[in-house]
Scaffold this active site. Structure first.
Site, PDB file in Angstrom:
ATOM      1  N   GLU A 113       0.851  -1.192   0.000  1.00  0.00           N
ATOM      2  CA  GLU A 113       0.000   0.000   0.000  1.00  0.00           C
ATOM      3  C   GLU A 113       0.883   1.237   0.000  1.00  0.00           C
ATOM      4  OE1 GLU A 113      -2.460  -0.444   3.488  1.00  0.00           O
ATOM      5  OE2 GLU A 113      -2.878  -2.537   3.000  1.00  0.00           O
ATOM      6  N   LYS A 115       2.448   4.481   1.288  1.00  0.00           N
ATOM      7  CA  LYS A 115       2.548   5.051   2.629  1.00  0.00           C
ATOM      8  C   LYS A 115       2.274   6.542   2.490  1.00  0.00           C
ATOM      9  CE  LYS A 115       5.938   5.251   6.402  1.00  0.00           C
ATOM     10  NZ  LYS A 115       5.432   6.502   6.853  1.00  0.00           N
ATOM     11  N   ASP A 117       1.705  10.288   3.065  1.00  0.00           N
ATOM     12  CA  ASP A 117       2.384  11.206   3.973  1.00  0.00           C
ATOM     13  C   ASP A 117       1.395  12.274   4.429  1.00  0.00           C
ATOM     14  OD1 ASP A 117       4.404  12.201   5.430  1.00  0.00           O
ATOM     15  OD2 ASP A 117       5.483  13.132   3.771  1.00  0.00           O
ATOM     16  N   TYR A 230      -7.213   2.286   5.581  1.00  0.00           N
ATOM     17  CA  TYR A 230      -6.486   1.052   5.297  1.00  0.00           C
ATOM     18  C   TYR A 230      -6.541  -0.002   6.387  1.00  0.00           C
ATOM     19  CZ  TYR A 230      -3.052   3.884   7.824  1.00  0.00           C
ATOM     20  OH  TYR A 230      -2.438   4.703   8.726  1.00  0.00           O
ATOM     21  N   LYS A 319      10.733   2.908   3.043  1.00  0.00           N
ATOM     22  CA  LYS A 319      10.736   4.346   2.750  1.00  0.00           C
ATOM     23  C   LYS A 319      11.397   4.633   1.407  1.00  0.00           C
ATOM     24  CE  LYS A 319      10.521   7.204   5.882  1.00  0.00           C
ATOM     25  NZ  LYS A 319       9.770   7.945   6.867  1.00  0.00           N
ATOM     26  N   CYS A 413      20.865  41.829 -18.226  1.00  0.00           N
ATOM     27  CA  CYS A 413      21.064  40.415 -18.569  1.00  0.00           C
ATOM     28  C   CYS A 413      22.527  40.058 -18.336  1.00  0.00           C
ATOM     29  CB  CYS A 413      20.675  40.204 -20.028  1.00  0.00           C
ATOM     30  SG  CYS A 413      21.181  38.588 -20.665  1.00  0.00           S
ATOM     31  N   CYS A 416      24.219  39.270 -22.165  1.00  0.00           N
ATOM     32  CA  CYS A 416      24.448  40.281 -23.206  1.00  0.00           C
ATOM     33  C   CYS A 416      24.475  41.697 -22.636  1.00  0.00           C
ATOM     34  CB  CYS A 416      23.379  40.161 -24.294  1.00  0.00           C
ATOM     35  SG  CYS A 416      21.740  40.664 -23.735  1.00  0.00           S
ATOM     36  N   CYS A 431      15.093  39.504 -20.499  1.00  0.00           N
ATOM     37  CA  CYS A 431      16.102  40.141 -21.343  1.00  0.00           C
ATOM     38  C   CYS A 431      15.412  40.274 -22.686  1.00  0.00           C
ATOM     39  CB  CYS A 431      17.334  39.241 -21.467  1.00  0.00           C
ATOM     40  SG  CYS A 431      18.333  39.668 -22.902  1.00  0.00           S
ATOM     41  N   CYS A 436      20.299  37.987 -28.071  1.00  0.00           N
ATOM     42  CA  CYS A 436      21.091  37.604 -26.899  1.00  0.00           C
ATOM     43  C   CYS A 436      21.638  36.188 -27.129  1.00  0.00           C
ATOM     44  CB  CYS A 436      20.214  37.640 -25.655  1.00  0.00           C
ATOM     45  SG  CYS A 436      21.015  36.942 -24.204  1.00  0.00           S
TER      46      CYS A 436
HETATM   47  S1  IVH Z   1      -0.223   0.413   8.544  1.00  0.00           S
HETATM   48  C1  IVH Z   1       0.697  -1.277  12.763  1.00  0.00           C
HETATM   49  N1  IVH Z   1      -0.822   1.385   6.189  1.00  0.00           N
HETATM   50  O1  IVH Z   1       2.739   5.273   7.906  1.00  0.00           O
HETATM   51  C2  IVH Z   1       0.127  -0.768  11.516  1.00  0.00           C
HETATM   52  N2  IVH Z   1       0.310   2.810   7.711  1.00  0.00           N
HETATM   53  O2  IVH Z   1       4.593   3.599  10.453  1.00  0.00           O
HETATM   54  C3  IVH Z   1       0.762   0.491  11.060  1.00  0.00           C
HETATM   55  N3  IVH Z   1       0.705   5.087   6.854  1.00  0.00           N
HETATM   56  O3  IVH Z   1       2.384   6.778  10.605  1.00  0.00           O
HETATM   57  C4  IVH Z   1       0.093   1.258  10.022  1.00  0.00           C
HETATM   58  N4  IVH Z   1      -0.240   4.794   4.902  1.00  0.00           N
HETATM   59  O4  IVH Z   1       0.006   6.345   9.710  1.00  0.00           O
HETATM   60  C5  IVH Z   1      -0.242   1.626   7.377  1.00  0.00           C
HETATM   61  N5  IVH Z   1      -1.451   2.115   4.059  1.00  0.00           N
HETATM   62  C6  IVH Z   1      -0.876   2.355   5.249  1.00  0.00           C
HETATM   63  C7  IVH Z   1      -0.324   3.623   5.565  1.00  0.00           C
HETATM   64  C8  IVH Z   1       0.266   3.803   6.816  1.00  0.00           C
HETATM   65  C9  IVH Z   1       0.393   5.652   5.702  1.00  0.00           C
HETATM   66  C10 IVH Z   1       1.434   5.755   7.936  1.00  0.00           C
HETATM   67  C11 IVH Z   1       0.932   5.430   9.303  1.00  0.00           C
HETATM   68  C12 IVH Z   1       2.183   5.492  10.161  1.00  0.00           C
HETATM   69  C13 IVH Z   1       3.257   5.137   9.220  1.00  0.00           C
HETATM   70  C14 IVH Z   1       3.709   3.691   9.396  1.00  0.00           C
END
Ligand code: IVH
Length: 716
Positions: A113, A115, A117, A230, A319, A413, A416, A431, A436
């Protein structure tokens, strides 16, 4: 019906249509009809205030500002995950799990999935009604932001959202999700904050957190936050599916927004492939992701694996390389662009961002520098996202020492020495000298670049050198370059010259819209070039068009019309055009289509929803390959391209015996293959669906090389 029954019915209906619009992106009624329903509900509620409930859509921004946030104890600890940073780390995680499995040779499958932000939120539903929403806080106790979360259109206020759903209302359900700020909306928000003299948010995450932690929910209501869910962290009276894949599907069927980018992977190799695919993908989506989350699909098994410290073993976060770092702004230099724009470029204390050393970054324009109050000597946040040129996000003002210097816009500029001018109503400084030398180098570089004329081995070094040596005085000279002259240049041995000339020769095949784009007319990027060519048919016809005729084209504003007209009226540009035409470049849309298109002479109609292409894209594709895309089916139609929910056009095509194909077949056709028409609508529908599902399931891990090498990143 009693007023109460009417209110309940209207409330469900309005909530359902909000869901169709904001979650599924597929409304079933018009905005006007929606407004009517909403007003009926509102009026009834005004008459019967005792019947207003918390899950009513009218309560989106109705509450009084809070004094402070309440503390909310989570039903279970809201944990986070351990991080992996590479494919090796991920495989090491899989190996570490081995001894904890009931059977060491067990094959595991996974959900991958994005992650997101954003900001973690915990949503509680009692008897289907959203009753409480909280931040993660310290994992045990969060802050109650229920009223703010209610303002999110896509957050279900009552589940299942669909009143006709067969799913039983869960008595108690706690869902975890991530609220985030869509990137385009984030840019808009910052622009308007700056215009209003407020401070811009540093990044979308801060904007999401800042928006959700407002005591006055009417402010949150103005922020277009989105959410993806999720996980189900607690429940009563429901049987949870055992697989994470099915839990996500369950959440979706209850009406929760779920990321469309979640991917099922059969094994760890597929997970690595998915991670590599995200390298490109993360720059193409409208929200920020800082990695992927890899979860063992078998949830009971995953949960049985226990913890390492506080981190569950059954999932890990992978990450992406950081995209933002902090460094010092050493100086601001001026670069001259192909249109004469004098742009500020940051000279930075070198800093590694995502495996690349960044020394320069764009500062966009001088107005932006002033608005963000960026000073020389400041510590600044610098962002580098994918292929995008690194840019300075903003200064860290609270570590200023007092010796930082304000940036002055240039008066001339740097190439030139011509005067720097500002056009009224425009932000940029120019410019204005058409001869130029630096502008010419940039124009040539752009013309030859990838995505435009795509001349291989013709980069910024070649264009500076050839201009400096007098071999190129304008774009037209590119096609007049001679081998003997090139061989005299330092470092231009036979092979290099051959390659360059071969690259130039093969660029003659580039279509007219790219030639027009490459001319470097202000405001004419590829989309505008395509639009102009589609309307006028050839570059010469565009050149001959009056300003008013250009402006009459839907999508061409007065500014573009003026710039185009001015460019073609200029004598030296006309000379360049003559040279290019004589050299045999493509100027004509029609000629090009008829000559090369796989669909030359064919008429096609597109109907219904195609699995991946929009209607406009499909039509553009047809035209690109020489076919004609029309709106109605007749005897003259060669193919009807059908997608899901095709209606009367399909019936008509069948009655006329017109060949019926789906999107996959269209793609095969333009690829040149012979195609067997799918005769029945049902078959077309099934194939359309199968292609979507398949394209997800078949996603093979690509064996791309890791881009980890530290390379130099230079703007100049
Ligand atoms: S699972 C124990 N699924 O990423 C289960 N986390 O450390 C942990 N995050 O701050 C969470 N998308 O809020 C999970 N599809 C996703 C996520 C997700 C973003 C964030 C979560 C946490 C960090 C994971």
């Amino acid at each position: 019906m009693t007023p109460e029954q009417r209110i309940v019915k209207l409330r469900d209906e309005v909530n359902f249509h909000l869901y169709r619009y904001h979650v599924l992106d597929s409304p079933v009624i018009s905005d006007k009809e929606y407004d009517k329903l909403y007003h009926q509900l509102r009026e009834l509620e005004v008459e019967h205030p005792e019947l207003v409930s918390a899950d009513s859509p009218t309560q989106r921004a109705g509450a009084e500002p809070l004094e402070g946030f309440e503390k909310v104890k989570h039903p279970v600890p809201i944990l986070s995950l351990a991080n992996a940073f590479s494919a090796d780390d991920l495989r090491a995680w899989r190996t570490r799990i081995g001894p904890h499995l009931p059977n060491a040779t067990l094959d595991l499958d996974y959900m991958v999935e994005p992650k997101l932000d954003g900001l973690t939120v915990v949503l509680t539903y009692r008897d289907g009604v959203f009753v409480e929403g909280a931040t993660r806080g310290n994992g045990e106790v969060g802050e109650g932001i229920t009223q703010n979360l209610r303002t999110l259109y896509s957050l279900p206020k009552r589940i299942p959202v669909d009143p006709n759903s067969k799913i039983k209302t869960p008595p108690y359900l706690v869902v975890r999700g991530e609220a985030f700020f869509p990137l385009d909306k984030f840019e808009e928000l910052n622009k308007s904050r700056i215009d209003a003299g407020e401070q811009a948010y540093m990044n979308p995450r801060n904007a999401a957190a800042g928006s959700l932690r407002q005591l006055d929910s009417s402010i949150t209501a103005k922020r277009p936050l989105a959410i993806y869910c999720y996980d189900i962290v607690a429940s009563k009276g429901v049987d949870l599916p055992a697989e994470q894949k099915d839990r996500l599907a369950h959440l979706e069927s209850l009406g929760f927004p779920v990321s469309p980018d979640n991917l099922y992977c059969k094994n760890i190799d597929e997970v690595v492939g998915a991670y590599e695919d995200w390298d490109d993908k993360r720059n193409q989506i409208n929200y920020e992701v800082d990695g992927i989350v890899v979860k063992i699909n078998d949830r009971p098994l995953a949960d049985s694996l226990g913890f390492v410290g506080k981190d569950p073993r059954g999932a890990t976060a992978m990450k992406f390389p950081a995209q933002e770092e902090i460094t010092t702004l050493l100086a601001v230099e001026v670069s001259v662009g192909r249109t004469g724009v004098l742009a500020p470029v940051a000279v930075l204390e070198p800093v590694e961002i995502g495996g690349v050393i960044v020394r320069n970054a764009t500062l966009h324009n001088y107005q932006e520098i002033a608005r963000k109050d960026i000073r020389i000597g400041d510590r600044v946040a610098v962002k580098r996202a994918g292929e995008v040129i690194p840019y300075v996000v903003g200064p860290i003002t609270d570590v200023r020492k007092g010796k930082e210097k304000v940036v002055e816009p240039p008066k001339q500029c740097p190439a030139c020495r011509g005067p720097a001018t500002q056009i009224e109503g425009e932000v940029a400084i120019y410019c204005d000298n058409p001869s130029c030398p630096e502008q010419l180098v940039r124009r040539i570089e752009y013309f030859a670049s990838r995505g435009v004329m795509d001349i291989e081995s013709f980069g910024s070094h070649t264009s500076s050198l050839l201009t400096e040596k007098g071999l190129l005085a304008d774009l037209g000279d590119i096609y007049l370059l001679q081998e003997k002259d090139l061989l005299l240049l330092e470092g231009f041995e036979k092979k290099k010259v051959d390659n360059l000339l071969a690259g130039i020769e093969s660029s003659l095949k580039q279509p007219a819209d790219l030639v027009l784009t490459g001319l470097g007319i202000r405001f004419v990027g590829n989309a505008v070039a395509k639009l102009l060519l589609k309307t006028f048919g050839s570059i010469d016809a565009i050149a001959a068009a009056k300003e008013s005729e250009l402006e009459a084209v839907d999508g061409i504003g007065p500014q573009i019309a003026k710039a185009v007209n001015k460019w073609f009226k200029n004598g030296s540009n006309t000379k360049v055009l003559d040279k290019l035409r004589k050299s045999g470049l493509q100027f004509d849309l029609a000629k090009q289509k008829g000559a090369t298109g796989a669909l030359a002479g064919k008429t096609l109609v597109v109907t219904g929803t195609l699995p991946t292409l929009s209607r406009a894209d499909a039509e553009a594709l047809i035209e690109l390959h020489g076919g004609k895309a029309t709106g109605s089916v007749s005897k003259k139609t060669d193919y009807l391209v059908v997608g899901e929910s095709a209606g009367s056009k399909l019936a008509k095509a069948k009655s006329l015996g017109v060949a019926i194909v789906d999107e996959a077949a269209l793609l095969a056709l333009v690829g040149g293959a012979a195609v067997k028409p799918v005769a029945m609508a049902k078959a077309a529908k099934a194939t359309a669906k199968a292609t979507t599902d398949k394209s997800k399931a078949d996603k093979k891990p690509t064996k791309k090389k890791s881009k980890k090498k530290v390379k130099q990143f230079d703007l100049f």
